[in-house]
Design a protein around this motif. Structure first.
Motif, PDB file in Angstrom:
ATOM      1  N   ASP A 193      12.963   2.094   2.073  1.00  0.00           N
ATOM      2  CA  ASP A 193      13.222   2.360   0.654  1.00  0.00           C
ATOM      3  C   ASP A 193      13.913   3.721   0.470  1.00  0.00           C
ATOM      4  O   ASP A 193      14.785   3.870  -0.388  1.00  0.00           O
ATOM      5  CB  ASP A 193      11.917   2.318  -0.140  1.00  0.00           C
ATOM      6  CG  ASP A 193      11.326   0.930  -0.196  1.00  0.00           C
ATOM      7  OD1 ASP A 193      12.083  -0.058  -0.074  1.00  0.00           O
ATOM      8  OD2 ASP A 193      10.083   0.819  -0.355  1.00  0.00           O
ATOM      9  N   PHE A 194      13.503   4.720   1.268  1.00  0.00           N
ATOM     10  CA  PHE A 194      14.156   6.031   1.184  1.00  0.00           C
ATOM     11  C   PHE A 194      15.623   5.916   1.551  1.00  0.00           C
ATOM     12  O   PHE A 194      16.494   6.508   0.887  1.00  0.00           O
ATOM     13  CB  PHE A 194      13.462   7.027   2.115  1.00  0.00           C
ATOM     14  CG  PHE A 194      14.131   8.381   2.138  1.00  0.00           C
ATOM     15  CD1 PHE A 194      13.867   9.322   1.153  1.00  0.00           C
ATOM     16  CD2 PHE A 194      15.039   8.700   3.133  1.00  0.00           C
ATOM     17  CE1 PHE A 194      14.499  10.551   1.166  1.00  0.00           C
ATOM     18  CE2 PHE A 194      15.678   9.929   3.165  1.00  0.00           C
ATOM     19  CZ  PHE A 194      15.399  10.850   2.170  1.00  0.00           C
ATOM     20  N   LYS A 244       5.400   7.329   4.672  1.00  0.00           N
ATOM     21  CA  LYS A 244       5.042   6.825   3.342  1.00  0.00           C
ATOM     22  C   LYS A 244       3.942   7.668   2.713  1.00  0.00           C
ATOM     23  O   LYS A 244       3.964   7.947   1.503  1.00  0.00           O
ATOM     24  CB  LYS A 244       4.600   5.367   3.425  1.00  0.00           C
ATOM     25  CG  LYS A 244       4.317   4.768   2.048  1.00  0.00           C
ATOM     26  CD  LYS A 244       3.950   3.296   2.121  1.00  0.00           C
ATOM     27  CE  LYS A 244       3.685   2.749   0.722  1.00  0.00           C
ATOM     28  NZ  LYS A 244       3.300   1.317   0.743  1.00  0.00           N
ATOM     29  N   ASN A 273       5.527   8.791  -0.430  1.00  0.00           N
ATOM     30  CA  ASN A 273       5.274   7.633  -1.304  1.00  0.00           C
ATOM     31  C   ASN A 273       6.386   6.600  -1.219  1.00  0.00           C
ATOM     32  O   ASN A 273       6.538   5.770  -2.123  1.00  0.00           O
ATOM     33  CB  ASN A 273       5.079   8.069  -2.763  1.00  0.00           C
ATOM     34  CG  ASN A 273       3.813   8.875  -2.966  1.00  0.00           C
ATOM     35  OD1 ASN A 273       2.768   8.559  -2.382  1.00  0.00           O
ATOM     36  ND2 ASN A 273       3.890   9.930  -3.768  1.00  0.00           N
ATOM     37  N   LEU A 274       7.167   6.655  -0.156  1.00  0.00           N
ATOM     38  CA  LEU A 274       8.251   5.693   0.051  1.00  0.00           C
ATOM     39  C   LEU A 274       8.229   5.184   1.481  1.00  0.00           C
ATOM     40  O   LEU A 274       7.963   5.944   2.416  1.00  0.00           O
ATOM     41  CB  LEU A 274       9.616   6.338  -0.210  1.00  0.00           C
ATOM     42  CG  LEU A 274      10.008   6.652  -1.642  1.00  0.00           C
ATOM     43  CD1 LEU A 274      11.291   7.478  -1.652  1.00  0.00           C
ATOM     44  CD2 LEU A 274      10.196   5.375  -2.444  1.00  0.00           C
ATOM     45  N   GLN A 308      18.005   4.737  -1.225  1.00  0.00           N
ATOM     46  CA  GLN A 308      18.227   5.596  -2.402  1.00  0.00           C
ATOM     47  C   GLN A 308      19.647   6.145  -2.425  1.00  0.00           C
ATOM     48  O   GLN A 308      20.228   6.460  -1.398  1.00  0.00           O
ATOM     49  CB  GLN A 308      17.240   6.766  -2.400  1.00  0.00           C
ATOM     50  CG  GLN A 308      15.814   6.351  -2.728  1.00  0.00           C
ATOM     51  CD  GLN A 308      14.881   7.539  -2.817  1.00  0.00           C
ATOM     52  OE1 GLN A 308      15.031   8.535  -2.142  1.00  0.00           O
ATOM     53  NE2 GLN A 308      13.891   7.451  -3.698  1.00  0.00           N
TER      54      GLN A 308
END
Length: 279
Positions: free
Chosen positions: A275-276, A266, A270-271, A279
């Motif tokens: 969450d990645f 993260k 920034n993920l 995508q």
């Protein structure tokens, strides 16, 4: 147009793609054993290229080398001329370190590297492109040798561009620059188990402080940043192409604690890993 050649002795591949709407070999960097190094030339219009989830502007008439571990997508693949080859095709050819598979283009630099072609450069690459097309159509016992010679010429031209554009104004000290290349090779080999600069410094018989100073002299990423980038690159590849859990990927990349790995991922992207993957 997409042309492919298989070396009879090593079974190494060379793929030439030119203005192909649905290129079969672009971004085939999953878990296949036959990973390809790529030299991609953009056409007359700028476009976007996504590399490891980050969008970059790919200028018109420019070149980018892509290593086999990078995940990438072209906005307009039909504009691209690309040369892709496995290490078994070219790396058995006796080459000076600067133009080997572990040379300047793929291990001398990190991150996005766009090399701009001037008018004279465009003409050289246009002629070379035509020579490749003609040679792919010439089927005989020395075809592999000729294609390897042409590929070597392509790599030499591209390497010269890299040195001109990225080392401009700097004193080119071969020994120091080769140290950067060797560091990158070692990181590529050991990043899953060795995360500290001190390990690589010891392998190279240097101190971490000396490595940092040399890298800074070439306006290069710090040694620790290079290690981090390689870990993140592999993590993204595993999240994209496997169903391994976060815990399993953390273990694969040398992290004993999944929470530590998640925080590391993260901070760099920034993920959260979850969450990645969505995508």
């Amino acid at each position: 147009m997409q042309l492919e050649h298989l070396c009879p002795k090593t079974k190494g591949k060379l793929i030439f793609t030119h203005l192909e709407k649905r290129p079969a070999y672009f971004n085939k960097n999953g878990l296949d054993k036959d990973l390809l190094l790529t030299i991609a030339l953009n056409g007359e219009q700028a476009q976007e290229i996504i590399i490891n989830g980050i969008t970059h502007q790919f200028p018109a008439y420019s070149i980018i080398p892509l290593v086999s571990a990078q995940d990438y997508n072209f906005e307009k693949p039909e504009q691209i001329t690309a040369w892709q080859y496995s290490r078994d095709f070219y790396c058995n050819v006796d080459s000076y370190f600067e133009i080997s598979c572990f040379g300047v283009l793929f291990f001398g630099y990190r991150g996005s590297q766009f090399l701009q072609l001037n008018e004279a450069g465009r003409e050289k690459f246009s002629v070379l492109r035509q020579l490749f097309i003609e040679e792919f159509q010439t089927i005989d016992t020395i075809q592999t040798d000729m294609l390897q010679m042409l590929l070597k010429r392509l790599i030499i031209l591209t390497t010269r561009l890299a040195k001109e554009q990225y080392l401009a104004g700097k004193i080119y000290e071969e020994e120091k620059f080769d140290l950067i290349r060797q560091f990158n090779i070692l990181v590529d080999q050991d990043f899953k188990t060795q995360h500290k600069v001190s390990h690589y410094a010891q392998r190279l018989h240097k101190t971490p402080k000396t490595l940092t100073r040399i890298f800074s002299g070439f306006n290069y990423s710090t040694p620790s940043q290079i290690i981090q980038d390689r870990i993140i690159m592999e993590a993204k590849r595993l999240f994209t192409y496997t169903t391994l859990s976060v815990k399993e990927i953390a273990y694969e990349l040398g992290f004993r604690d999944a929470g530590h790995f998640s925080r590391f991922f993260k901070k760099a992207t920034n993920l959260k890993p979850s969450d990645f993957r969505k995508q």
